[in-house]
Every structure is written in C-alpha cells, then in structure tokens.
Write an enzyme that holds these catalytic residues in place. Structure first.
Site: not given
Length: 615
Positions: A27, A75, A101-102, A488, A492, A495, A511, A610
């Site tokens: 997570r 986190w 959490n939050g 994508e 990746k 990340e 451009h 996550k």
C-alpha cells in the site's frame, strides 16, 4: 495509503499483526508501529522505516505477549516521517491507543480547543488530536469508548479508517470508516481488523466490509455490532465469503510481485473474459451492461473518470468506444473532474475505473456524477470495494490480487473489460457488422496466447535494459491506440526506476520534444503494422537523423523499423484495437529490469501507495 491491522481473540496477537503489516506493505508507507495489550498495560513500539525495522525494534524494546493488539504502516500526511509521528498514538492519559488512515481536515481547530483544556501533543499528526478528542469526550460525557468515538467522529471533517482500544476495558476494539477501506475478519471466537482481507486470509474466509460513516464495536464472545455514526441506527452486518486464497498473495517463486503479476497477465485476461466472451456463439454476456442497455444506447456521451494507470486504460477505451460503437467519449482525471464544475447531464454515462475500488478522487467523482443524475458504471478489481458499492452497476476485472504498487495486470484487464463493453454496445447499436464482430471476438480470445508470446521477449528486453539503465531521460512515442500505451510505459519507468520519462503522441514530437533528442536520449517507439505505420516510420527517420537511440516495439516480422532502430522488440500481430494488450508487455518488462538493475524497491517504490485514499 497506510495499512491497518488489528486482532482480538485467543491467539498471540503479535505474529498475526506483524505478518499482516508485511502483507499490507504494497500500500505504500514510510513508518510502522504496533501496540499490544499484555494483560496489564499497553506495550508500544514504532519506527520510521520498514516493517523489518519495526520487527528489530520490537525485539529489543517490548514484550510481544498478549491476545489484543493493533498495528499500522503510515504514509505521511501531517508531519514528516519519523518515530514520533508514526502510529499508533496514545491519548494523554495513556489509556487509549489509536491507528488511523486518512486525513482530519479540521484538526488544527480541534487541537487548539484541546490545548485550552490542558492537553499536550508530542507529534505533528492529526491522529494524535483525534485520540485525545475521543478521550476528552469519554471523560467529560462519562460514556463508553464506542459512544465517545461516535461523538468525536461527528465533530471531525475529513476521511478516516480507525481502530482504537482502551486499556482499562481491554475486551473490545472500536473501528470506523469514512472514505478509507476497513474489513473485519470473523473467526471462531476471534476477530481480525485490516485495510483489506490479505492479513487474515489464512485464518478465516468470512469478512464484513464497513460502509462509509459506519462504526463497529468488536468484542470477543459477541457478534459484531455496527452502527451509523450520524444517527446511531443499527446496521445488520453482512458477512461476505472471500474468494481470495493465500497462494494468490505470495510471490510463487518470482523475485518480485511485479514480475509475477506481469507473467500472470495471460491468465488474468482469460479470467476477465471467461463466461463473458462466447466466440462460437458470437455473444458477449455482461450483466451490468445488459441490465442497463437502454442507458448506454441513449447516452449522449460517455465520460470516463480515473487516475494514473486506470486513466491510461480509459484513454485506450476512448479510442475503442468511439471507433467501434460510435459513442462520443471524454476521459477525465478524476481529481480535476471533481473540482472544475463539469457539465453533467442525465443522459450521460460515467464509467469510473479503479484497480482498488477505493481511489478517493474517483469516489468523489462518482458521487458528483450521481448527484447530477448521471448513470455511473464502475470497473474495478476488488470485490466489495467502495466503488463497487457506490456505482449504479459495474464489472469486475477478475485480475486477482495485485500487490506490486505499479499496476500491470490491472491495466490489461481493465482494457479487456472496456473492450468487451465497447464490442457489445457496437453490436447493439448496429455500428459493426456481424462478421467484424465475430472477428474481434476470436482475436480477443487469442490475446492470452499472444501475451504469452510477447513475454518470451523477456531475456532480450533485459539486455536492452542493461544498455540504457543509466540514462537520465526517456521518451515514449505512439500513435492512435498506442499513444496511451506510450504514456503508460513512461509512467511505469518513472514509478519504479525514478528515471524521468515522458510519453507523447508520435506526431507531437516535432512540436517540442524533438529538441531533447541527441545521441544520449533513448526513445521507445511503438510501431506496430496496424495503425498509421508509415507515419510512425517517418517519425523514426526524424529521430535517427538526430542520432537518438531507438527502441522499436514492432509487429513480428517487421523489416522497415528493424533497419532504422537500434533495438527491436517484437509482439505478435493482432487487430489494431487490441494492440495495446500486447505492446504494453515489453514496456512493463523494460521498466522492471531497469529498476532491478538500479537496485530500486520494485514492489514498493518510494512515495507511492497502491490505493490512494486521500487527496
């Protein structure tokens, strides 16, 4: 973000909580902590760093005895990552201990009021404010812990999942949620509390998922009692049987979860269309679509809301829906959609995409769309998640658990579901002939085998990764259906390797981005034979003229790009709309191998989570 684990029962709590925290490492977190009740007092240990660091600290600091405890991976939101700001947090008396959490948005006002009442604070967190608010209410109102929690939560603004217990009455844990997931595992004379079911799957297959604005008092020898936080009304608990198993959340011999999940994609895609795609009968069966066909057929437009990788899947879906079903599509970042006062009509269909089904911005976008009367269809992976419950209808991807923070099989299975939807609507609208429809079904059914073939490039991709692992910048280029794949692929790499990378439509290169190209710049170009192939080859010529290093993703047997590119990675041929399911595979592998070679934490990249359950 963050992870909650709790236990009350007849077993030793510590090994269950510690193992649960390890299961929740995917997570994303920066610190960890644990609180255990040993029969006399609360023993607490916490530290900045990983769960392994916590395990070492516990061994030197506290006793691990006790059958009641809570643990947390944090986190950071309020306060930097350090030992003091780590959870759990005590109340001033030391009687209450909490994990959270939050975000409590009005914590500063609450903190000032509590300070006037004589409360002091050791940390910078909003969570320490919350536990002292609960304690203050408990004492001043002379109420039990559950009631104090309820009153406190009616005073806070923000999002939360909490677990709290009182050492003076250590026979219960009080839990609650608003905007952050929380599950209660129901065993024989024992209960497990967690952010998802992975920490307790080997102990029980029965779980209760709290809804927003619900709280529960969990006691041994008694049934779980759930109440609405706002009006105190009782809620009848729904015990759900889990379909998860322990093997699914273990690495199975792979070095990392991400690599395991990359190689699981053939199976995951097949599971996603299983029972829905009947190529011999030329039928697509999706209950969520069939039951609401009028909504889709009468839609003025489809609005897709998502974040991150799911947003990229939504971009692929835009091409598919417009090309095949001829329905106008807009793809929105959920975080922007919710704040820019969007125009939403009753004849709009909103498709919300999320791997976890708990993404805060996407959930807020869903609520906004529903408030304007739009029909909302959810696409997510986690059964029983908030998005699955909040939407009017939906479809699961059936990808299985995805533990690696950087999504891989979530992306391909989301595209698979969205493709099935577009094909079904195209047939219903008459925008696709029966022969073309059947051809698409046959090709989609063959995709898992073709993904298997694409995965065979792994060894060669690893050699390419070795060459470019020290590059500081990458460009990813694609056209049409493969432009989102370029985005994508760049995501990746960013990340998990922390290398700066950008994705562009290939035609946009001249451009601006062309100014970056020199002999040190690797450029990944998706150049399959289907879809503007000649135009992409021209773009490659422009790169070659400026000495850029070209990594071409091409259809098997290609010769034109091979003459120009420094490296060529082949994928099997398929129809244009399905190429993203194949071209993304080598990009996932490239990012993975570069990150491993740079000794990065592939499954838990820094600063990422996550499930993003806060703004």
């Amino acid at each position: 973000m963050c992870g909650i684990v709790g236990y009350i029962g007849h077993r030793e709590a510590y090994p269950i909580i510690l193992n649960g925290l390890k299961r929740l490492e995917y997570r994303g977190y920066d610190s960890a902590g644990i609180a255990l009740f040993d029969g006399n007092d609360i023993k607490l240990s916490k530290t900045k760093g990983k769960v392994d660091d916590l395990e070492k600290r516990v061994a030197s600091e506290i006793s691990t005895q006790g059958s009641l405890g809570i643990g947390h991976t944090r986190w950071a939101t309020h306060g930097v990552p350090n030992d003091i700001n780590s959870h759990p947090h005590y109340s001033n008396s030391g009687d209450l201990v909490i994990i959270h959490n939050g975000i409590i948005e009005n914590y500063e006002a609450l903190k000032k009021e509590l300070q006037k009442r004589g409360y002091t604070f050791k940390s910078d967190t909003d969570t320490e404010v919350l536990v002292n608010l609960i304690e203050d209410i408990k004492k001043s109102n002379n109420v039990r812990l559950g009631k104090a929690v309820q009153i406190a939560l009616n005073q806070v603004i923000g999002a939360y999942a909490i677990a709290v217990f009182d050492k003076t009455k250590p026979n219960e844990i009080v839990v609650a949620r608003l905007g952050s997931p929380l599950a209660i595992g129901v065993g024989e004379d024992e209960f497990f509390i967690a952010s998802d079911a992975t920490p307790f799957i080997e102990y029980t297959n029965n779980a209760i998922y709290l809804e927003d604005e619900e709280m529960a008092v969990v006691r041994r020898h008694k049934d779980v009692k759930i109440r609405k936080i706002k009006d105190d009304s009782l809620v009848n608990p729904y015990v759900q049987e889990l379909q998860l198993n322990l093997e699914q959340i273990e690495k199975g011999g792979y070095e990392h979860f991400m690599l395991k999940e990359i190689f699981e994609q053939p199976h995951a895609i097949r599971d996603t269309y299983r029972g829905r795609l009947l190529s011999k009968e030329a039928i697509i069966k999706m209950a969520g679509v069939e039951d609401n066909m009028k909504m889709f057929l009468n839609a003025n437009r489809i609005i897709i809301v998502a974040c991150g990788t799911s947003w990229h899947a939504g971009l692929v879906a835009e091409y598919i829906f417009e090309d095949l079903a001829r329905i106008p599509v807009e793809v929105e970042y959920a975080s922007e959609f919710r704040y820019r006062n969007p125009v939403i009509n009753k004849n709009d269909v909103v498709i919300a995409i999320s791997q976890s089904g708990e993404t805060a911005d996407t959930l807020a976008a869903i609520k906004l769309a529903k408030s304007h009367g739009a029909f909302v269809f959810g696409v997510c992976n986690v059964v029983g998640s908030s998005i699955a419950r909040e939407t009017n209808a939906g479809a699961y991807t059936h990808a299985g658990p995805e533990i690696g923070v950087a999504s891989t099989k979530a992306f391909t299975t989301q595209i698979t579901v969205l493709t099935l939807m577009a094909l079904r609507l195209a047939r219903a609208k008459g925008t696709m002939s029966s022969s073309d429809f059947r051809r698409h079904l046959i090709e989609l059914e063959m995709i898992p085998d073709k993904v298997e073939q694409a995965l065979q490039s792994d060894a060669y991709v690893k050699t390419v990764a070795e060459i470019y692992k020290d590059a500081t910048n990458f460009l990813y280029l694609g056209r049409g259906y493969n432009f989102p794949v370029a985005l994508e692929g760049a995501l990746k790499l960013k990340e998990i390797s922390y290398i700066h990378a950008e994705g562009y439509p290939a035609a946009e290169m001249k451009h601006g981005p062309i100014a970056l190209i020199d002999e040190n710049m690797p450029i990944v170009v998706i150049a399959t034979k289907k879809g503007h192939y000649e135009k992409v080859v021209s773009n490659i010529e422009e790169i070659k003229a400026r000495k850029g290093k070209i990594i071409g993703i091409v259809t098997k047997g290609d010769t034109s790009v091979r003459k120009l590119a420094d490296h060529v990675i082949e994928v099997p041929e398929t129809i244009e709309s399905l190429t993203p399911l194949l071209t993304t595979i080598p990009l996932q592998l490239l990012s993975y191998h570069i990150a491993v070679m740079l000794e990065k934490n592939v499954d838990q990249p820094r600063n990422l989570a996550k499930s993003v359950t806060v703004e």
